[in-house]
Design an enzyme around this catalytic site. Structure first.
Site, PDB file in Angstrom:
ATOM      1  N   LYS A 101       0.936  -1.265  -0.031  1.00  9.69           N
ATOM      2  CA  LYS A 101       0.142   0.030  -0.138  1.00  9.69           C
ATOM      3  C   LYS A 101       0.977   1.459  -0.180  1.00  9.69           C
ATOM      4  CE  LYS A 101      -4.041  -2.330   2.403  1.00  9.69           C
ATOM      5  NZ  LYS A 101      -5.076  -2.213   3.374  1.00  9.69           N
ATOM      6  N   PHE A 147     -15.385   3.124   7.854  1.00 15.06           N
ATOM      7  CA  PHE A 147     -13.883   3.485   7.527  1.00 15.06           C
ATOM      8  C   PHE A 147     -13.715   3.448   5.947  1.00 15.06           C
ATOM      9  CE2 PHE A 147     -14.087  -1.265   8.004  1.00 15.06           C
ATOM     10  CZ  PHE A 147     -13.679  -1.684   6.856  1.00 15.06           C
ATOM     11  N   ARG A 195       2.687  -5.648   8.700  1.00 16.46           N
ATOM     12  CA  ARG A 195       2.194  -4.530   9.342  1.00 16.46           C
ATOM     13  C   ARG A 195       2.543  -3.796  10.421  1.00 16.46           C
ATOM     14  NH1 ARG A 195      -3.963  -7.029   7.621  1.00 16.46           N
ATOM     15  NH2 ARG A 195      -3.949  -6.107   5.678  1.00 16.46           N
ATOM     16  N   ASN A 205      -2.038   0.357   6.658  1.00 13.41           N
ATOM     17  CA  ASN A 205      -1.311  -0.837   7.481  1.00 13.41           C
ATOM     18  C   ASN A 205      -0.461  -1.646   6.582  1.00 13.41           C
ATOM     19  OD1 ASN A 205      -3.375  -1.804   5.856  1.00 13.41           O
ATOM     20  ND2 ASN A 205      -4.606  -2.951   7.329  1.00 13.41           N
ATOM     21  N   HIS A 208      -1.538  -5.611   1.920  1.00 12.03           N
ATOM     22  CA  HIS A 208      -3.197  -6.323   1.648  1.00 12.03           C
ATOM     23  C   HIS A 208      -2.813  -7.885   1.084  1.00 12.03           C
ATOM     24  CE1 HIS A 208      -6.996  -7.500  -0.147  1.00 12.03           C
ATOM     25  NE2 HIS A 208      -6.239  -7.790  -0.989  1.00 12.03           N
TER      26      HIS A 208
END
Ligand code: ADP
Ligand code: MG
Length: 374
Positions: A101, A147, A195, A205, A208
């Site tokens: 990410k 979220f 993470r 975080n 994925h």
């Protein structure tokens, strides 16, 4: 693999015949006992390739979706050819989709080092910019949750790197390696998880991983399916090409090489994995034809498996100095701190290609990130 001594692996294979403009289908057989290949032409019901050894084809390169070169033909293995092969390989070659990410893209080196250390293969990679629409579609299952908006904002806040990972039980294993969803929780419960190491909080975080096989199939298709070109991130100017060669990916050195690149202050602006056929490799290496005696072996190596193209921001000369002399033997003596001194074996297996002449920089960057990347 000892367990296969008297058996064979069977796949369905396809080759796009450019002259006839049609797809030819074969039954592709591999005999692990002596690393030989045999092929049948499905439509014409006849032997197409007599059982024989084919350079560079080994058992670990054969899985559904892999691309192999047989006598200058680039074949894609599109499916299993019998139950034995499927039963034997389906769990060992499970696939999942990983995303690095935006908050962890700078940690791609250490993350890929971890992937390699765990014995996980990566068979596809691309750095992309996800649009808000891409992100909303990828995370559709979370639409409406409290979220969701933050998640979308976060995922489009910078480029991401999508990776197709393959290995035994890889879906569960990768989720364990990345750790609990919330980075703070990960730090207290699984401090070595990715993470915990690279994430910040519940939204940002770092990584994925697909939830289950159905999600993995859908998510791999989302990034890598035919016609799915999410927009790449190449800037195509003010940059130079670093091409990690197939043997350095097979050796599991890719993570270490990328860490060395970023630790030395070079920024990565684009990244994509390619399978070159012989014609592509010849075209790309054409300037060496008749100039270096290893030309033909260089071509063979470059199309022997996937290679990873990386766009490096900055001056070509700085990067070429950092990569070092083309011959690792010379590099080890004269420039021991260079990439090729550390990761190269000989002139053909010298770990990475980087552009030689300043006037070719633009052409080489464009060859991968504009021409091949479609
Ligand atoms: P995972 O990424 O582990 O599969 P989910 O599918 O539940 O987790 O959620 C997708 C992503 O949405 C998470 O990785 C995280 O970035 C974000 N997210 C999930 N739950 C929350 C939450 N409670 N608060 C903030 N962000 C969250
Ligand atoms: Mg999820």
């Amino acid at each position: 693999m000892g367990s296969f001594t008297d058996s064979r692996l069977v796949f369905q294979a396809e080759w796009y015949d450019q002259n006839a403009e049609l797809v030819r289908r074969y039954q592709f057989m591999f005999y692990p006992v002596d690393n030989t290949v045999e092929m049948f032409d499905v439509k014409n019901r006849r032997l197409f390739l007599k059982r024989s050894a084919v350079p560079n084809i080994t058992e670990d390169k054969l899985y559904v979706g892999s691309v192999v070169n047989v006598n200058s033909r680039q074949l894609t293995l599109t499916g299993y050819g019998d139950n034995f092969t499927e039963k034997t390989l389906a769990t060992r070659n499970e696939k999942t989709l990983a995303i690095i990410k935006p908050d962890a893209v700078g940690k791609v080196g250490p993350i890929l080092e971890r992937v390699c250390r765990e014995g996980i293969k990566f068979c596809n990679a691309k750095m992309v910019n996800m649009s808000k629409a891409d992100a909303a579609s990828f995370y559709a299952e979370h639409s409406g949750k409290h979220f969701f908006d933050d998640l979308i904002e976060f995922i489009v806040s910078g480029p991401v790197i999508a990776l197709e990972l393959m290995g035994d039980d890889v879906i569960a294993r990768w989720n364990k390696i990345i750790g609990p969803n919330n980075a703070s929780e990960a730090r207290s419960k699984v401090p070595q998880s990715l993470r915990a190491l690279y994430g910040s909080n519940g939204t940002a975080n770092a990584c994925h991983g697909s939830e289950n096989p159905a999600a993995a199939a859908r998510e791999i298709d989302f990034f890598f399916g035919a016609g799915r070109g999410l927009s790449g991130t190449a800037r195509l100017s003010g940059s130079t090409l670093c091409l990690v060669k197939p043997h350095a990916i097979e050796n599991g050195n890719i993570g270490k090489i990328i860490s060395m690149i970023t630790d030395n202050g070079f920024a990565i602006s684009a990244m994509e994995m390619f399978n070159l056929d012989r014609a592509n490799a010849e075209e790309f290496l054409e300037i060496y034809k008749g100039v270096v005696t290893e030309y033909s072996q260089m071509v063979t190596e470059l199309c022997s498996g996937p290679c990873l193209a990386i766009e490096i921001v900055g001056q070509h000369k700085d990067f070429r100095d950092f990569v070092g002399p083309a011959d690792p033997e010379i590099a080890k003596h004269l420039r021991p701190k260079t990439v090729r001194a550390k990761f190269g074996q000989d002139k053909i297996f010298n770990s990475v290609h980087c552009t030689d002449l300043p006037e070719d920089v633009g052409l080489e960057v464009e060859y991968f990130f504009r021409i091949l990347s479609q």
